[in-house]
Design an enzyme around this catalytic site. Structure first.
Site, PDB file in Angstrom:
ATOM      1  N   ASN A 161     -11.502  29.853  29.791  1.00  0.00           N
ATOM      2  CA  ASN A 161     -11.361  29.440  28.157  1.00  0.00           C
ATOM      3  C   ASN A 161     -12.190  30.453  27.403  1.00  0.00           C
ATOM      4  O   ASN A 161     -11.760  30.806  26.298  1.00  0.00           O
ATOM      5  CB  ASN A 161     -11.312  28.242  27.853  1.00  0.00           C
ATOM      6  CG  ASN A 161     -11.580  27.888  26.264  1.00  0.00           C
ATOM      7  OD1 ASN A 161     -10.533  27.971  25.615  1.00  0.00           O
ATOM      8  ND2 ASN A 161     -12.405  27.517  25.937  1.00  0.00           N
ATOM      9  N   THR A 212     -10.320  25.027  15.204  1.00  0.00           N
ATOM     10  CA  THR A 212     -11.462  25.093  15.993  1.00  0.00           C
ATOM     11  C   THR A 212     -12.609  25.344  15.079  1.00  0.00           C
ATOM     12  O   THR A 212     -12.376  26.048  13.947  1.00  0.00           O
ATOM     13  CB  THR A 212     -11.337  25.852  17.127  1.00  0.00           C
ATOM     14  OG1 THR A 212     -11.262  27.157  16.979  1.00  0.00           O
ATOM     15  CG2 THR A 212     -10.104  25.395  17.753  1.00  0.00           C
ATOM     16  N   TYR A 269      -8.781  42.881  20.702  1.00  0.00           N
ATOM     17  CA  TYR A 269      -8.588  41.202  21.111  1.00  0.00           C
ATOM     18  C   TYR A 269      -7.193  41.378  21.541  1.00  0.00           C
ATOM     19  O   TYR A 269      -6.925  40.596  22.487  1.00  0.00           O
ATOM     20  CB  TYR A 269      -9.050  40.417  19.689  1.00  0.00           C
ATOM     21  CG  TYR A 269      -8.563  38.904  20.054  1.00  0.00           C
ATOM     22  CD1 TYR A 269      -9.500  38.379  20.866  1.00  0.00           C
ATOM     23  CD2 TYR A 269      -7.391  38.678  19.384  1.00  0.00           C
ATOM     24  CE1 TYR A 269      -9.256  36.873  21.034  1.00  0.00           C
ATOM     25  CE2 TYR A 269      -7.399  37.168  19.478  1.00  0.00           C
ATOM     26  CZ  TYR A 269      -8.022  36.145  20.610  1.00  0.00           C
ATOM     27  OH  TYR A 269      -7.707  34.843  20.721  1.00  0.00           O
TER      28      TYR A 269
END
Length: 256
Positions: free
Chosen positions: A91, A190, A155
């Protein structure tokens, strides 16, 4: 409480917050002994304390997945200590953003060290450790790895690499009962997205792009990860599972 993962040993990277934290808590709730890892001790200890308070089993280890030797050693130590490694959740990630024409080669590579190299090192090591009894590896990608995203070229490329790497790893692991799958989130609430979503206008514009009309919750991603880690997914490998409120399924959404 479901205990379908009872006595299994799970290793979760980036487990101190967000999706990793929610995953560690759920795997422990379902009976696994969870090794929660990350670069900072305090958040990891807090997650493990929550696991213990809920009656689960877990431990914290400071691990930087961009450090090959340290990451590999941690996985091997866990397997030796517990006699097995059943679940690996890759993760942890790191990224930078900005216009492509201004991106330096160093910045480009920074997107890959943790996300791609770390996933490779973890998967390679876990495949070796899991061969005797099988296991499940779940790699986290992103909708940016499937759809072009401005100012996120590095990314996006790194997450696209994770997706196709995982397919190749699944093909190699299948004969040994090692399943490798990918979970693909879009925008999830998050700590990493807290600043962006705190702005009401940005939040509303983001939610308009999602058919379900809201951003995701870490617990929803954790549920998908736990499913892929369980025997309920025993015939699933090489899959890429979107958990994105329908964002990746549409070209445009309704305009109000």
């Amino acid at each position: 409480m479901t205990t379908d993962l009872n006595d299994r040993v799970a290793f979760v990277t980036g487990g101190g917050s967000g999706i990793g934290e929610a995953t560690a808590l759920l795997l422990a709730e379902r009976g696994a002994h969870v090794v929660v890892t990350g670069r900072r001790r305090d958040p990891l200890d807090a997650v493990v304390e929550r696991i213990h308070t809920a009656g689960g089993r877990g431990e914290a280890r400071v691990v930087d997945v961009s450090d090959e030797a340290g990451f590999v050693a941690a996985l091997e130590q866990v397997a030796e200590q517990h006699g097995r490694l059943d679940i690996l959740v890759n993760n942890a990630m790191a990224f930078n953003w900005g216009p492509l024409e201004e991106m330096t080669t160093e910045q480009w590579h920074e997107n890959f060290t943790t996300t791609v190299d770390g996933t490779f090192w973890g998967t390679r090591t876990a495949l070796s450790l899991m061969k005797a009894r099988g296991g499940a590896i779940i790699n986290l990608a992103s909708i940016c790895g499937e759809l072009g995203t401005a100012w996120m070229a590095g990314y996006s490329a790194s997450k696209a690499a994770v997706i196709n790497f995982s397919r190749a790893a699944a093909a190699e692991g299948a004969a040994h009962g090692v399943r490798v799958n990918v979970v693909v989130p879009a925008v999830v609430e998050t700590p990493a997205t807290e600043g962006m979503l705190a702005d009401d206008a940005t939040r509303r514009s983001t939610e308009k792009l999602i058919p379900m009309g809201r951003v995701g919750r870490p617990e929803e991603l954790a549920a998908a990860i736990a499913f892929l880690a369980s025997d309920d997914a025993s015939y699933i490998t090489g899959a890429t599972l979107p958990v994105d409120g329908g964002r990746g399924a549409v070209l445009i959404t309704a305009i109000d």
